[in-house]
Design a protein around this motif. Structure first.
Motif, short mmCIF file in Angstrom:
data_model
loop_
_atom_site.label_atom_id
_atom_site.label_comp_id
_atom_site.label_asym_id
_atom_site.label_seq_id
_atom_site.Cartn_x
_atom_site.Cartn_y
_atom_site.Cartn_z
N GLN A 93 42.90 35.53 26.45
CA GLN A 93 42.69 36.78 25.39
C GLN A 93 44.03 37.55 25.35
O GLN A 93 44.68 37.63 26.22
CB GLN A 93 41.76 37.77 26.15
N PHE A 94 44.39 37.92 23.90
CA PHE A 94 45.23 38.53 23.63
C PHE A 94 44.96 40.14 23.83
O PHE A 94 43.61 40.82 23.50
CB PHE A 94 45.68 38.78 22.02
N GLU A 95 45.81 40.96 24.16
CA GLU A 95 45.57 42.37 24.53
C GLU A 95 45.43 43.07 23.41
O GLU A 95 46.22 42.84 22.60
CB GLU A 95 46.60 42.90 25.45
N ARG A 96 44.42 43.87 23.15
CA ARG A 96 44.16 44.37 21.82
C ARG A 96 45.24 45.48 21.68
O ARG A 96 45.55 45.73 20.38
CB ARG A 96 42.76 45.33 21.92
N LEU A 150 48.43 38.69 38.36
CA LEU A 150 47.83 39.89 38.53
C LEU A 150 47.24 40.62 39.86
O LEU A 150 47.20 41.48 40.19
CB LEU A 150 47.41 40.51 37.22
N LEU A 151 46.87 39.22 40.39
CA LEU A 151 46.10 39.11 41.53
C LEU A 151 46.88 38.79 42.73
O LEU A 151 46.19 39.09 43.87
CB LEU A 151 44.53 38.25 41.47
N GLY A 152 47.95 38.45 42.62
CA GLY A 152 48.91 38.03 44.03
C GLY A 152 48.50 36.49 44.24
O GLY A 152 47.70 36.03 43.79
N SER A 153 49.01 36.22 45.35
CA SER A 153 49.02 34.71 45.52
C SER A 153 47.78 34.58 46.68
O SER A 153 47.41 33.40 47.20
CB SER A 153 49.97 34.20 46.23
N ASP A 154 47.08 35.52 47.14
CA ASP A 154 46.02 35.56 48.33
C ASP A 154 44.81 34.85 47.82
O ASP A 154 43.84 34.46 48.46
CB ASP A 154 45.75 36.84 49.10
N VAL A 164 40.38 43.28 29.07
CA VAL A 164 41.58 44.36 29.31
C VAL A 164 41.53 45.21 28.36
O VAL A 164 41.05 45.08 27.27
CB VAL A 164 42.90 43.57 28.81
N LEU A 165 41.69 46.36 28.84
CA LEU A 165 41.80 47.86 27.84
C LEU A 165 42.83 48.56 28.58
O LEU A 165 42.77 48.92 29.44
CB LEU A 165 40.34 48.44 27.93
N GLN A 166 43.84 49.00 27.47
CA GLN A 166 44.89 49.96 27.78
C GLN A 166 45.44 49.56 29.10
O GLN A 166 45.71 50.60 29.92
CB GLN A 166 44.03 51.41 27.83
N GLY A 167 46.11 48.50 29.23
CA GLY A 167 46.64 48.09 30.64
C GLY A 167 46.00 47.98 31.82
O GLY A 167 46.56 47.65 32.88
N LYS A 168 44.82 48.10 31.73
CA LYS A 168 43.85 47.95 32.90
C LYS A 168 42.90 46.61 32.63
O LYS A 168 42.44 46.30 31.62
CB LYS A 168 42.67 49.13 33.08
N GLU A 174 33.98 34.07 41.74
CA GLU A 174 33.12 33.30 42.47
C GLU A 174 32.73 34.18 43.74
O GLU A 174 33.51 35.21 43.80
CB GLU A 174 33.92 32.10 43.20
N ARG A 175 31.46 34.08 44.27
CA ARG A 175 31.00 34.88 45.39
C ARG A 175 30.91 36.12 44.96
O ARG A 175 31.04 37.23 45.77
CB ARG A 175 31.79 34.69 46.75
N GLN A 176 30.45 36.71 43.58
CA GLN A 176 30.33 37.99 43.17
C GLN A 176 31.58 38.92 43.40
O GLN A 176 31.35 40.03 43.63
CB GLN A 176 29.16 38.31 43.85
N THR A 177 32.66 38.20 43.52
CA THR A 177 33.75 39.24 43.45
C THR A 177 34.32 39.95 42.08
O THR A 177 34.03 39.42 41.12
CB THR A 177 35.08 38.47 43.97
N LEU A 178 34.77 41.01 42.39
CA LEU A 178 35.15 41.86 41.30
C LEU A 178 36.71 42.44 41.45
O LEU A 178 36.80 42.84 42.42
CB LEU A 178 34.26 42.94 40.90
N PHE A 179 37.57 42.30 40.60
CA PHE A 179 38.71 42.81 41.02
C PHE A 179 39.24 43.58 39.67
O PHE A 179 38.78 43.55 38.60
CB PHE A 179 39.79 41.51 40.85
N CYS A 180 39.83 44.79 40.01
CA CYS A 180 40.49 45.63 39.11
C CYS A 180 41.87 45.67 39.14
O CYS A 180 42.59 45.47 40.52
CB CYS A 180 40.04 47.17 39.17
#
Length: 186
Positions: A93-96, A150-154, A164-168, A174-180
């Motif tokens: 995705q290109f950032e808007r 953006l999530l690091g190597s872990d 992506v919206l306004q830099g966020k 997998e396993r129902q994970t959610l990252f911000c």
């Protein structure tokens, strides 16, 4: 089996990527025959993104972890091929708000920010609105691209989708994970 991924392009156009590695452009006014077909090899296309301000610039992600950049005005070969992921890239995705930024998520657990603004010092081709797009620079494949995980190597769990919206950035995996995460080029 043969799969298709579709995305709206410019007005009256739809782009479709196939598991056979073809990227088709359809004119919705002309029926179901492709107006153009681009192909680089037989690697499945998993995601398609249309540049937010210059719709002739297309990015597509593939099952081998590569990212291709196309200029639909001269669609014989991709402008560039990048290897940034170790496995399938599910979404691109290109950032808007900042269209020089491109994001990809992958089965390898990475959410990458490809900072095209780092290429802007290189002479490019005029795009929409008279602005030179770094994604259209003739030397794009030979330039060092700034890429940030953006999530690091872990994280080792597949990242399946994001927005992506306004830099966020928010992404799910997998396993129902959610990252911000925050875009790191602010």
């Amino acid at each position: 089996s043969s799969g298709i991924n579709a995305e709206y392009g410019q007005s009256h156009s739809v782009l479709a990527g196939t598991s056979a590695g073809q990227l088709h452009s359809f004119d919705t006014r002309q029926g179901d025959v492709p107006a153009a077909t681009m192909s680089s090899d037989l690697v499945s296309i998993l995601g398609i993104a249309v540049h937010t301000t210059q719709p002739s610039i297309i990015a597509n992600s593939r099952s081998d972890g590569s990212l291709l950049i196309w200029d639909m005005r001269s669609n014989t070969y991709p402008l560039a091929t990048f290897a940034g992921h170790a496995s399938a890239i599910w979404e691109v995705q290109f950032e808007r708000e900042r269209s020089d930024n491109l994001y990809t998520c992958s089965e390898d657990g990475q959410l990458l920010l490809w900072n095209g603004a780092a290429l802007s010092g290189v002479g490019g081709i005029l795009g929409g609105g008279g602005k030179v797009s770094p994604w259209l620079t003739p030397e794009i494949s030979h330039q060092k691209m700034d890429v940030f995980n953006l999530l690091g190597s872990d994280n080792k769990l597949s990242i399946n989708s994001f927005d992506v919206l306004q830099g966020k950035v928010v992404c799910g995996g997998e396993r129902q994970t959610l990252f911000c995460a925050d875009s790191c080029d602010d």
